[in-house]
Scaffold this active site. Structure first.
Site, mmCIF file in Angstrom:
data_model
loop_
_atom_site.group_PDB
_atom_site.id
_atom_site.type_symbol
_atom_site.label_atom_id
_atom_site.label_comp_id
_atom_site.label_asym_id
_atom_site.label_seq_id
_atom_site.Cartn_x
_atom_site.Cartn_y
_atom_site.Cartn_z
ATOM 1 N N GLY A 131 1.479 -6.055 12.511
ATOM 2 C CA GLY A 131 1.213 -5.088 11.456
ATOM 3 C C GLY A 131 0.225 -5.671 10.477
ATOM 4 O O GLY A 131 -0.368 -6.731 10.716
ATOM 5 N N GLY A 132 0.046 -4.985 9.347
ATOM 6 C CA GLY A 132 -0.928 -5.431 8.371
ATOM 7 C C GLY A 132 -0.553 -6.725 7.682
ATOM 8 O O GLY A 132 -1.404 -7.422 7.142
ATOM 9 N N LYS A 151 8.284 -14.446 12.509
ATOM 10 C CA LYS A 151 7.333 -13.588 11.796
ATOM 11 C C LYS A 151 6.326 -14.473 11.084
ATOM 12 O O LYS A 151 6.673 -15.231 10.180
ATOM 13 C CB LYS A 151 8.054 -12.691 10.791
ATOM 14 C CG LYS A 151 7.107 -11.770 10.033
ATOM 15 C CD LYS A 151 7.851 -10.853 9.080
ATOM 16 C CE LYS A 151 6.877 -9.946 8.335
ATOM 17 N NZ LYS A 151 7.579 -9.063 7.381
ATOM 18 N N ASP A 245 10.615 -0.641 0.064
ATOM 19 C CA ASP A 245 9.823 -0.169 1.207
ATOM 20 C C ASP A 245 10.744 0.302 2.339
ATOM 21 O O ASP A 245 10.566 -0.071 3.493
ATOM 22 C CB ASP A 245 8.897 -1.282 1.693
ATOM 23 C CG ASP A 245 7.755 -0.743 2.555
ATOM 24 O OD1 ASP A 245 7.463 0.470 2.452
ATOM 25 O OD2 ASP A 245 7.167 -1.524 3.326
ATOM 26 N N LYS A 247 11.720 2.547 5.056
ATOM 27 C CA LYS A 247 11.004 3.496 5.912
ATOM 28 C C LYS A 247 11.461 3.284 7.348
ATOM 29 O O LYS A 247 12.064 2.244 7.675
ATOM 30 C CB LYS A 247 9.491 3.298 5.792
ATOM 31 C CG LYS A 247 9.022 1.902 6.186
ATOM 32 C CD LYS A 247 7.525 1.745 5.979
ATOM 33 C CE LYS A 247 7.054 0.336 6.340
ATOM 34 N NZ LYS A 247 5.591 0.167 6.124
ATOM 35 N N PRO A 248 11.211 4.230 8.250
ATOM 36 C CA PRO A 248 11.671 4.089 9.639
ATOM 37 C C PRO A 248 11.176 2.828 10.336
ATOM 38 O O PRO A 248 11.875 2.268 11.175
ATOM 39 C CB PRO A 248 11.133 5.352 10.312
ATOM 40 C CG PRO A 248 11.053 6.363 9.215
ATOM 41 C CD PRO A 248 10.653 5.578 7.993
ATOM 42 N N ALA A 249 9.976 2.360 10.000
ATOM 43 C CA ALA A 249 9.441 1.165 10.659
ATOM 44 C C ALA A 249 10.211 -0.088 10.280
ATOM 45 O O ALA A 249 10.163 -1.091 11.002
ATOM 46 C CB ALA A 249 7.961 0.992 10.317
ATOM 47 N N ASP A 264 12.552 -6.542 6.679
ATOM 48 C CA ASP A 264 11.292 -6.594 5.934
ATOM 49 C C ASP A 264 11.499 -6.357 4.446
ATOM 50 O O ASP A 264 11.174 -5.296 3.909
ATOM 51 C CB ASP A 264 10.279 -5.590 6.488
ATOM 52 C CG ASP A 264 8.858 -5.963 6.076
ATOM 53 O OD1 ASP A 264 8.702 -6.879 5.248
ATOM 54 O OD2 ASP A 264 7.911 -5.332 6.565
#
Length: 515
Positions: A131-132, A151, A245, A247-249, A264
């Site tokens: 990811g970013g 990670k 943050d 969110k589904p991800a 995360d």
């Protein structure tokens, strides 16, 4: 044994391959190699034997022809990246192109044949995702005989001191939370070339991946996933942390079991910590952030509840509640607009669940639930009700939310009825005026023979103006047929809306008690 002349320096050859020579040394070596066959042969042997170069040439030819399929997530280091676009290249060679920022040249040579490289004591076996903010690798610790997920921070972020602090803070924040619905951190290395976290390896997929594959989820799955996410949030909030943050991800679904894990915490902060907060900084994902977060205001645990409500909405409908073409457009919608009613997108979602999600998505934080603990308790009771509705009634709070939702629907139906009545009154007024003006007088209208219905609309009466007794009446009636037609269309539209509203209310009233 090779005989070198006095001018030869075998050490320079090896250092040249390692790219550590100065510019002057490189120039001298290049000039020397033009005339020294011994050094030329030695350089060839150092760089690789003939068989090795033959294998490289064969692989290169296969990749260019498309006959050598690369594994998913693997980038060819043989094909120049500027030959074609990443999309064309990925389609041509059947693999996913990863950003150049995530090159794994920071890895040490691996000790196992199936290893991509080594990171301290971890043998890296595969690339899990990216990811970013970084890349996630699958690794193996031989001493502990366990698989781990690593990670690694993205190189462009690792150059920033504040980003390194934030990365280390993710480990500190997550390590403080010990809960089955939060992905734990085993260790952190924040001072290495690229900082990285070590987590347990779990065979899972993200909630976003499941939504992309299946769309909206069944009611029971929405409740089960939501219940575990709420429990994970409650554990984080108990430590004084706001995720920021959700969110589904960032929600992982373990395969083969029903366990859900929140991950995360890269944007997590202590509620009272301002050391890493900049004025006006907006952190988070626009489609799932709270209104106060979108405005750049201070956030609290209720901000996570709004984001959690957005996730519940996405699970119920298969799409986020706020969408637009740009990030700014999404932020404006989050702040100003209400999302489309869930029932319009998925009629299978119970009205009480729709009411619960609407309360989570309240624009003002005080109108939301007080805590994630409260939400987790309510969702647990709702799961029991869905599984055994006769034995487990809905909690009173959820019942009241269902009643509120019904009142909202009735209010919309009432507005439609008022509009219909006003439109009907206007139609009656027009007809009365037409009759008073003699527009429908049979005796003065030779185009309508005696015995025909003067009110019947056909091609003749709709295309030509109706004749009246005087010139002023004729001018007044010019185009009246078109007005009546438009009026009829508007009445049909309102009747259709009214029928749908009453049908929804009828279906709701016919649901079993507690639904």
């Amino acid at each position: 044994m090779k005989s070198f002349s006095s001018n030869c320096d075998p050490q320079l050859l090896q250092r040249s391959l390692e790219d550590v020579l100065s510019e002057q040394q490189e120039e001298w070596l290049e000039s020397h190699l033009e005339d020294c066959a011994t050094c030329q042969q030695q350089l060839t042997e150092l760089a690789g034997d003939a068989d090795g170069w033959s294998r490289v040439e064969a692989v290169l030819r296969e990749e260019i022809s498309g006959t050598h399929p690369l594994g998913r997530g693997i980038i060819s280091t043989l094909i120049p990246g500027n030959l074609e676009s990443p999309v064309q290249s990925s389609r041509r060679f059947g693999r996913e192109i990863l950003p150049a920022d995530f090159a794994v040249d920071f890895l040490e040579p691996g000790r196992e044949p199936d290893s991509l490289g080594r990171l301290n004591d971890i043998e890296i076996r595969a690339i899990i995702g990216h990811g970013g903010n970084g890349i996630v690798l699958k690794g193996y610790q031989k001493e502990l005989n366990r698989l781990v997920a690593v990670k690694v921070m993205a190189p462009q972020l690792a150059a920033n001191a504040e980003a390194r602090k934030r990365f280390a803070r993710e480990a500190q924040a997550t390590a403080a939370i010990v809960h089955p619905n939060v992905m734990p951190i085993l260790t952190v290395h924040s001072r290495s070339q690229l900082p990285y976290l070590v987590m347990p390896y779990v065979d899972c997929e993200s909630l976003q991946q499941r939504l992309d594959r299946e769309g909206s989820l069944p009611t029971l799955d929405v409740l089960r996933i939501g219940h575990q996410v709420a429990r994970g949030l409650a554990a984080a909030h108990a430590q004084g942390l706001v995720h920021r943050d959700v969110k589904p991800a960032n929600i992982l679904l373990e395969r083969g079991v029903d366990r859900v894990m929140l991950t995360d915490f890269g944007l997590a902060r202590a509620v009272d910590d301002a050391t890493l907060t900049s004025t006006g900084l907006i952190a988070g994902t626009p489609q799932y952030m709270s209104p106060e977060q979108a405005r750049g205001d201070s956030v609290c645990t209720q901000s996570d509840l709004f984001s959690f409500g957005s996730v519940m909405y996405a699970m119920s409908t298969g799409r986020p509640p706020f969408r637009a073409q740009t990030s700014y457009g999404i932020i404006r919608r989050v702040i100003d607009d209400d999302p489309r009613p869930i029932g319009d997108l998925n009629s299978e979602i119970p009205i009480w669940l729709e009411g619960l999600i609407e309360r989570l998505l309240a624009k003002h934080r005080d109108a939301r639930f007080t805590s994630a603990d409260e939400v987790a308790f309510l969702l647990q009771e709702c799961i029991a009700h869905v599984q055994q509705p006769h034995s487990n009634p809905l909690p009173q709070t959820v019942k009241s939310l269902a009643k509120t939702r019904r009142r909202t629907q009735r209010a919309k139906g009432t507005q439609l009825r008022i509009q219909l009545i006003m439109l009907a009154s206007l139609a009656v007024t027009l007809v009365v005026i037409l009759i008073a003006s003699g527009a429908f007088d049979r005796e003065t209208n030779p185009d309508n023979p005696v015995g025909e219905n003067p009110y019947q609309q056909n091609e003749l009466t709709t295309s030509a103006p109706i004749k009246s007794r005087g010139e002023s009446a004729a001018a007044w009636n010019d185009g009246i047929g078109e007005d009546l037609q438009q009026l009829d269309v508007e009445m049909d539209r309102l009747l259709e809306k009214l029928d749908l509203s009453e049908l929804n209310e009828h279906e709701t009233s016919n649901q079993p008690k507690g639904q």
